[in-house]
Write a protein that holds these residues in place. Structure first.
Motif, PDB file in Angstrom:
ATOM      1  N   ARG A   1      -0.472   2.470  -7.946  1.00 44.21           N
ATOM      2  CA  ARG A   1      -0.322   1.013  -7.983  1.00 44.21           C
ATOM      3  C   ARG A   1      -0.120   0.565  -6.540  1.00 44.21           C
ATOM      4  NH1 ARG A   1      -1.865  -2.988  -9.903  1.00 44.21           N
ATOM      5  NH2 ARG A   1      -1.285  -2.518 -12.049  1.00 44.21           N
ATOM      6  N   TYR A   2      -1.041  -0.175  -6.019  1.00 41.57           N
ATOM      7  CA  TYR A   2      -0.907  -0.670  -4.641  1.00 41.57           C
ATOM      8  C   TYR A   2      -0.324  -2.073  -4.657  1.00 41.57           C
ATOM      9  CZ  TYR A   2      -3.824   3.232  -3.170  1.00 41.57           C
ATOM     10  OH  TYR A   2      -4.305   4.478  -2.920  1.00 41.57           O
ATOM     11  N   VAL A   3       0.580  -2.320  -3.741  1.00 47.53           N
ATOM     12  CA  VAL A   3       1.247  -3.619  -3.643  1.00 47.53           C
ATOM     13  C   VAL A   3       1.111  -4.115  -2.209  1.00 47.53           C
ATOM     14  CG1 VAL A   3       3.524  -4.701  -3.632  1.00 47.53           C
ATOM     15  CG2 VAL A   3       2.887  -3.172  -5.503  1.00 47.53           C
ATOM     16  N   ARG A   4       0.420  -5.241  -2.067  1.00 44.85           N
ATOM     17  CA  ARG A   4       0.318  -5.814  -0.718  1.00 44.85           C
ATOM     18  C   ARG A   4       1.473  -6.790  -0.523  1.00 44.85           C
ATOM     19  NH1 ARG A   4      -2.141 -10.254   1.378  1.00 44.85           N
ATOM     20  NH2 ARG A   4      -3.581 -10.645  -0.344  1.00 44.85           N
ATOM     21  N   VAL A   5       2.230  -6.586   0.536  1.00 42.39           N
ATOM     22  CA  VAL A   5       3.364  -7.468   0.809  1.00 42.39           C
ATOM     23  C   VAL A   5       2.825  -8.757   1.418  1.00 42.39           C
ATOM     24  CG1 VAL A   5       5.488  -7.735   2.153  1.00 42.39           C
ATOM     25  CG2 VAL A   5       4.913  -5.511   1.145  1.00 42.39           C
ATOM     26  N   ASN A   6       3.244  -9.881   0.866  1.00 40.67           N
ATOM     27  CA  ASN A   6       2.806 -11.168   1.407  1.00 40.67           C
ATOM     28  C   ASN A   6       3.631 -11.476   2.653  1.00 40.67           C
ATOM     29  OD1 ASN A   6       2.031 -13.700   2.022  1.00 40.67           O
ATOM     30  ND2 ASN A   6       2.522 -14.610   0.024  1.00 40.67           N
ATOM     31  N   ILE A   7       3.084 -11.123   3.808  1.00 41.61           N
ATOM     32  CA  ILE A   7       3.866 -11.228   5.050  1.00 41.61           C
ATOM     33  C   ILE A   7       4.049 -12.679   5.502  1.00 41.61           C
ATOM     34  CG2 ILE A   7       3.423  -8.879   5.907  1.00 41.61           C
ATOM     35  CD1 ILE A   7       1.164 -10.038   7.611  1.00 41.61           C
TER      36      ILE A   7
ATOM     37  N   LYS B   1       5.627 -14.646   3.480  1.00 41.23           N
ATOM     38  CA  LYS B   1       6.896 -14.985   2.842  1.00 41.23           C
ATOM     39  C   LYS B   1       8.004 -14.000   3.150  1.00 41.23           C
ATOM     40  CE  LYS B   1       5.460 -17.695  -1.094  1.00 41.23           C
ATOM     41  NZ  LYS B   1       5.886 -18.143  -2.386  1.00 41.23           N
ATOM     42  N   THR B   2       7.649 -12.762   3.481  1.00 43.14           N
ATOM     43  CA  THR B   2       8.665 -11.732   3.644  1.00 43.14           C
ATOM     44  C   THR B   2       8.106 -10.635   4.542  1.00 43.14           C
ATOM     45  OG1 THR B   2      10.056 -10.164   2.431  1.00 43.14           O
ATOM     46  CG2 THR B   2       7.911 -10.618   1.476  1.00 43.14           C
ATOM     47  N   ASN B   3       8.773  -9.492   4.570  1.00 42.69           N
ATOM     48  CA  ASN B   3       8.201  -8.388   5.345  1.00 42.69           C
ATOM     49  C   ASN B   3       8.356  -7.083   4.552  1.00 42.69           C
ATOM     50  OD1 ASN B   3      10.819  -7.183   5.992  1.00 42.69           O
ATOM     51  ND2 ASN B   3      11.100  -9.009   7.274  1.00 42.69           N
ATOM     52  N   VAL B   4       7.697  -6.043   5.044  1.00 35.03           N
ATOM     53  CA  VAL B   4       7.625  -4.789   4.301  1.00 35.03           C
ATOM     54  C   VAL B   4       9.024  -4.203   4.093  1.00 35.03           C
ATOM     55  CG1 VAL B   4       6.760  -2.408   4.429  1.00 35.03           C
ATOM     56  CG2 VAL B   4       5.259  -4.303   5.043  1.00 35.03           C
ATOM     57  N   GLU B   5       9.865  -4.265   5.125  1.00 33.51           N
ATOM     58  CA  GLU B   5      11.217  -3.680   5.040  1.00 33.51           C
ATOM     59  C   GLU B   5      12.027  -4.356   3.924  1.00 33.51           C
ATOM     60  OE1 GLU B   5       9.715  -4.470   7.933  1.00 33.51           O
ATOM     61  OE2 GLU B   5       9.369  -2.360   8.433  1.00 33.51           O
ATOM     62  N   GLU B   6      11.948  -5.692   3.864  1.00 35.67           N
ATOM     63  CA  GLU B   6      12.700  -6.433   2.837  1.00 35.67           C
ATOM     64  C   GLU B   6      12.267  -6.025   1.427  1.00 35.67           C
ATOM     65  OE1 GLU B   6      15.218  -8.666   2.755  1.00 35.67           O
ATOM     66  OE2 GLU B   6      15.480  -8.054   4.854  1.00 35.67           O
ATOM     67  N   ILE B   7      10.968  -5.854   1.264  1.00 36.56           N
ATOM     68  CA  ILE B   7      10.450  -5.514  -0.071  1.00 36.56           C
ATOM     69  C   ILE B   7      10.873  -4.098  -0.455  1.00 36.56           C
ATOM     70  CG2 ILE B   7       8.314  -5.119  -1.408  1.00 36.56           C
ATOM     71  CD1 ILE B   7       9.010  -8.085  -0.987  1.00 36.56           C
ATOM     72  N   ILE B   8      10.809  -3.175   0.498  1.00 31.77           N
ATOM     73  CA  ILE B   8      11.238  -1.798   0.206  1.00 31.77           C
ATOM     74  C   ILE B   8      12.719  -1.808  -0.171  1.00 31.77           C
ATOM     75  CG2 ILE B   8      11.683   0.471   1.239  1.00 31.77           C
ATOM     76  CD1 ILE B   8       9.092   0.158   2.811  1.00 31.77           C
TER      77      ILE B   8
ATOM     78  N   GLU C   1       0.548  -3.492   5.677  1.00 30.57           N
ATOM     79  CA  GLU C   1       1.402  -4.244   4.752  1.00 30.57           C
ATOM     80  C   GLU C   1       1.225  -3.810   3.299  1.00 30.57           C
ATOM     81  OE1 GLU C   1      -1.052  -5.293   6.612  1.00 30.57           O
ATOM     82  OE2 GLU C   1      -2.103  -7.035   5.791  1.00 30.57           O
ATOM     83  N   LEU C   2       0.716  -2.590   3.108  1.00 31.51           N
ATOM     84  CA  LEU C   2       0.451  -2.114   1.755  1.00 31.51           C
ATOM     85  C   LEU C   2       1.453  -1.031   1.360  1.00 31.51           C
ATOM     86  CD1 LEU C   2      -1.793  -2.738  -0.366  1.00 31.51           C
ATOM     87  CD2 LEU C   2      -2.926  -0.650   0.395  1.00 31.51           C
ATOM     88  N   LEU C   3       1.998  -1.164   0.145  1.00 35.82           N
ATOM     89  CA  LEU C   3       2.917  -0.152  -0.378  1.00 35.82           C
ATOM     90  C   LEU C   3       2.261   0.576  -1.546  1.00 35.82           C
ATOM     91  CD1 LEU C   3       6.231  -2.221  -0.358  1.00 35.82           C
ATOM     92  CD2 LEU C   3       5.514  -0.460   1.269  1.00 35.82           C
ATOM     93  N   VAL C   4       2.649   1.843  -1.698  1.00 36.93           N
ATOM     94  CA  VAL C   4       2.026   2.691  -2.718  1.00 36.93           C
ATOM     95  C   VAL C   4       3.086   3.095  -3.735  1.00 36.93           C
ATOM     96  CG1 VAL C   4       0.648   4.766  -3.074  1.00 36.93           C
ATOM     97  CG2 VAL C   4       0.595   3.617  -0.841  1.00 36.93           C
ATOM     98  N   PHE C   5       2.864   2.711  -4.987  1.00 34.01           N
ATOM     99  CA  PHE C   5       3.770   3.058  -6.083  1.00 34.01           C
ATOM    100  C   PHE C   5       3.078   4.087  -6.982  1.00 34.01           C
ATOM    101  CE2 PHE C   5       7.185  -0.202  -6.113  1.00 34.01           C
ATOM    102  CZ  PHE C   5       6.783  -0.930  -5.008  1.00 34.01           C
ATOM    103  N   PRO C   6       3.832   4.744  -7.843  1.00 34.92           N
ATOM    104  CA  PRO C   6       3.203   5.699  -8.768  1.00 34.92           C
ATOM    105  C   PRO C   6       2.160   5.010  -9.649  1.00 34.92           C
ATOM    106  CG  PRO C   6       5.584   5.945  -8.783  1.00 34.92           C
ATOM    107  CD  PRO C   6       5.301   4.712  -7.997  1.00 34.92           C
TER     108      PRO C   6
ATOM    109  N   ILE D   1       4.873 -10.485  -3.378  1.00 34.93           N
ATOM    110  CA  ILE D   1       3.966  -9.326  -3.378  1.00 34.93           C
ATOM    111  C   ILE D   1       2.695  -9.690  -4.150  1.00 34.93           C
ATOM    112  CG2 ILE D   1       5.758  -7.555  -3.146  1.00 34.93           C
ATOM    113  CD1 ILE D   1       5.493  -7.050  -6.185  1.00 34.93           C
ATOM    114  N   ILE D   2       1.623  -8.980  -3.833  1.00 29.39           N
ATOM    115  CA  ILE D   2       0.329  -9.208  -4.476  1.00 29.39           C
ATOM    116  C   ILE D   2      -0.189  -7.843  -4.921  1.00 29.39           C
ATOM    117  CG2 ILE D   2      -2.074  -9.872  -3.988  1.00 29.39           C
ATOM    118  CD1 ILE D   2      -0.401 -11.674  -1.721  1.00 29.39           C
ATOM    119  N   LEU D   3      -0.677  -7.738  -6.151  1.00 30.80           N
ATOM    120  CA  LEU D   3      -1.223  -6.462  -6.621  1.00 30.80           C
ATOM    121  C   LEU D   3      -2.692  -6.400  -6.203  1.00 30.80           C
ATOM    122  CD1 LEU D   3       0.315  -6.381 -10.229  1.00 30.80           C
ATOM    123  CD2 LEU D   3       1.311  -5.640  -8.045  1.00 30.80           C
ATOM    124  N   GLN D   4      -3.000  -5.489  -5.329  1.00 27.87           N
ATOM    125  CA  GLN D   4      -4.374  -5.419  -4.800  1.00 27.87           C
ATOM    126  C   GLN D   4      -4.720  -3.973  -4.484  1.00 27.87           C
ATOM    127  OE1 GLN D   4      -5.030  -8.207  -1.598  1.00 27.87           O
ATOM    128  NE2 GLN D   4      -7.152  -7.593  -1.313  1.00 27.87           N
TER     129      GLN D   4
END
Ligand code: SAM
Length: 327
Positions: A12-18, A20-27, A60-65, A81-84
């Motif tokens: 599941r890829y999650v693109r952080v909407n930079i 509105k926020t940043n990658v560190e905050e979302i993690i 700005e992309l995060l990787v989930f299981p 976040i945006i699912l992409q």
């Protein structure tokens, strides 16, 4: 080709909407609120269990299981976040228009790449987002409603006058047109099943294994769109467009390398960007059965073997010396 079957194993890829926020905050949010464990260094895709990783290619992309269900997640509903899918982040990342650029997203709806472009441009400049499908464009409008610099226009990009003074400063165009969709994993499985079992009904064959005529029709349409994009000029004369990305979620050479080949034979003004400008660390390149090796190296293909959908990206740049240094 059984090895490319990977349905359900794509993360599941999650693109952080930079914007509105940043990658560190979302993690931090996922770790503190939802009990995830973060592997904090860019990494490849080996052990994904109960972890979040940063993607190794897209910052700005995060990787989930795989199969992580985030459809009701508050961060998604609030637009943080945006699912992409990973491969679908490549075109805007490769185009990478700078702040204040003027950009056309020629086949834009529902707007995943439009919003990615606006994030890359840090909410500046101007994006014209065209789409021929009103309902899909309405989704884009909802997604971008507070972004005044994005203008959604309901029409065929082929009917847009590229010499209109409005577009005089457009230097970047993202072209992500309709395609067979044969790279989408669920359809790939279907395609492989039909080839392996040879047991499909005519109706299934129609959706799973596009006929030559359909591919031919699509590839002519795709070629037309690219050539139309190249026509954007300043004062009806001076070329303005200097970089165009072309992408499909197709695995068919007819829509990918063969379209590129046709374009390169038709135009004297554009060439493919060098490999070092097109995610050089990405290993899977264009099909060298279709094009010379050095040309194929400038193209990107993706496959479920890379833990993403089947996708294709080409990046054309104008063959003018003065643009050489800043693209
Ligand atoms: N880029 C979009 C995104 O990332 O969300 C996905 C685009 S989808 C692959 C292709 C889109 O092209 C469809 O929304 C379709 O309606 C649109 N389309 C097809 N023909 C078109 C045309 N002649 N002009 C503009 N858009 C067109």
């Amino acid at each position: 080709p059984k090895d490319i079957r990977n349905s359900g194993n794509i993360p599941r890829y999650v693109r952080v909407n930079i914007l509105k926020t940043n990658v560190e905050e979302i993690i931090k949010h996922f770790c503190e609120q939802d009990g995830y464990r973060c592997i904090d260094e860019p990494t490849d895709l080996t052990d994904l269990r109960q972890t979040i990783k940063r993607d190794v290619h897209i910052p700005e992309l995060l990787v989930f299981p795989p199969n992580t269900d985030l459809h009701d997640h508050g961060l998604l509903l609030s637009g943080h976040i945006i699912l992409q899918d990973k491969a679908s982040c490549f075109p805007a990342y490769i185009l990478s228009p700078p702040k204040d650029a003027h950009v056309i997203d020629a086949c834009a709806a529902p707007g995943n790449k439009t919003t990615h472009l606006s994030a890359i441009m840090k909410n500046t400049g101007k994006i014209w987002a065209f789409d021929i499908d009103r309902k899909r464009l309405d989704l884009l409008k909802t997604l971008t409603e507070r972004a005044g610099y994005i203008e959604a226009i309901h029409c065929s990009f082929l009917n847009v006058d590229p010499k209109d003074d409005k577009f005089a400063n457009v230097e970047y165009i993202l072209l992500d047109p309709s395609c067979s969709g044969s790279g989408i994993v669920s359809r790939l499985d279907c395609l492989i099943d039909s080839l392996e079992n040879n047991l499909v009904s005519n109706k299934e064959q129609k959706t799973c294994h596009p006929k030559d005529a359909r591919l031919q029709h699509l590839s002519e349409f795709q070629t037309q769109l690219i050539l139309h994009a190249f026509k954007c000029t300043y004062l009806s004369r001076v070329p303005s467009v200097k970089k165009v990305t072309y992408s499909t979620c197709s695995i068919h050479a007819e829509e990918n390398e063969r379209v590129v080949k046709e374009i390169l034979q038709t135009t004297d003004d554009f060439v493919l960007a060098d490999r070092d400008k097109v995610i050089p660390s990405w290993e899977r390149r264009g099909d060298n059965n279709e094009l010379a090796e050095d040309t194929a190296q400038k193209l990107i293909r993706t496959s479920p073997e890379d833990s993403t959908n089947g996708f294709f990206v080409a990046c054309f740049v104008r063959k003018v010396k003065q643009y050489g240094s800043n693209i």
